[in-house]
Design a protein around this motif. Structure first.
Motif, short mmCIF file in Angstrom:
data_model
loop_
_atom_site.label_atom_id
_atom_site.label_comp_id
_atom_site.label_asym_id
_atom_site.label_seq_id
_atom_site.Cartn_x
_atom_site.Cartn_y
_atom_site.Cartn_z
N THR A 159 7.24 25.90 -72.07
CA THR A 159 8.71 25.42 -72.67
C THR A 159 8.73 26.27 -73.89
OG1 THR A 159 7.63 23.68 -73.80
CG2 THR A 159 8.49 23.21 -71.48
N LYS A 178 16.25 24.23 -76.95
CA LYS A 178 15.98 23.46 -75.59
C LYS A 178 16.83 23.86 -74.68
CE LYS A 178 15.40 19.53 -78.85
NZ LYS A 178 16.28 18.94 -80.02
N ALA A 201 13.58 23.28 -72.23
CA ALA A 201 12.44 22.39 -72.69
C ALA A 201 11.78 21.84 -71.38
CB ALA A 201 13.34 21.06 -73.39
N THR A 261 21.16 20.31 -76.14
CA THR A 261 20.24 20.18 -75.18
C THR A 261 20.98 20.83 -74.02
OG1 THR A 261 21.10 18.14 -74.64
CG2 THR A 261 19.25 18.07 -76.07
#
Length: 185
Positions: free
Chosen positions: A82, A87, A143, A168
């Motif tokens: 990750t 993200k 992520a 995100t």
């Protein structure tokens, strides 16, 4: 889902490819994985066809952090990881055999983690749940555990548009699905 195609994003991969440093250039920095996946950072203002891409977005300064070329050398695997400093990203395929290379997605239940350059790795213990080939731009949840396999005899290069740390995948997905990611859509 950890990946969303965005075929509306238009790009001229032949024109962008002209700005990719030679594969053996010292402009590539080493990162991690077998044969070391490499990164080349640049200013988007230095590459006119990248500016053409950026001009398609509504309010790109609200969510775009920086842009890089990512090279996965021939016969190379970037293991499950990750990203630590982002993200989400928008990835664009530029050079390589995208029929025979893939973005892998992984499940990591109860897997110990180890930190490597710019990412958190899983020491080879992640379980692959999907392999995705893509030929168009995609929004990627960085992520979510992911990696790349390039089992071809040619290097694979993408443009990776890093999104700001607070942005995100879900934010970008909502913008896209609501019709608010691109101008004139």
């Amino acid at each position: 889902m950890a990946i969303c195609p965005i075929p509306e994003l238009k790009f001229n991969k032949e024109e962008i490819a002209k700005y990719v440093p030679p594969m053996d250039s010292d402009k590539w920095s080493l990162t991690y994985g077998t044969k070391s996946v490499q990164i080349h950072s640049f200013k988007s203002t230095d590459i006119p066809p990248i500016l053409d891409v950026l001009q398609q977005f509504k309010n790109p300064r609200d969510y775009i952090s920086h842009i890089e070329f990512f090279k996965t050398p021939a016969d190379c695997e970037l293991p499950a990881h990750t990203d630590r400093n982002r993200k989400a990203a928008i990835n664009i395929p530029i050079i390589g055999n995208f029929d025979s290379s893939a973005l892998n997605l992984f499940n990591t239940p109860d897997v110990p983690v180890n930190d490597v350059f710019g990412a958190t790795g899983f020491g080879g213990n992640a379980i692959k749940v999907a392999s995705v080939t893509f030929y168009t731009a995609v929004i990627l949840d960085t992520a979510y555990p992911h990696g790349v396999i390039n089992s071809t005899d040619e290097d694979r290069v993408i443009v990776s548009i890093s999104l700001k740390p607070h942005v995100t995948y879900e934010d970008m997905y909502r913008l896209y699905r609501s019709g608010n990611l691109f101008k004139n859509r």
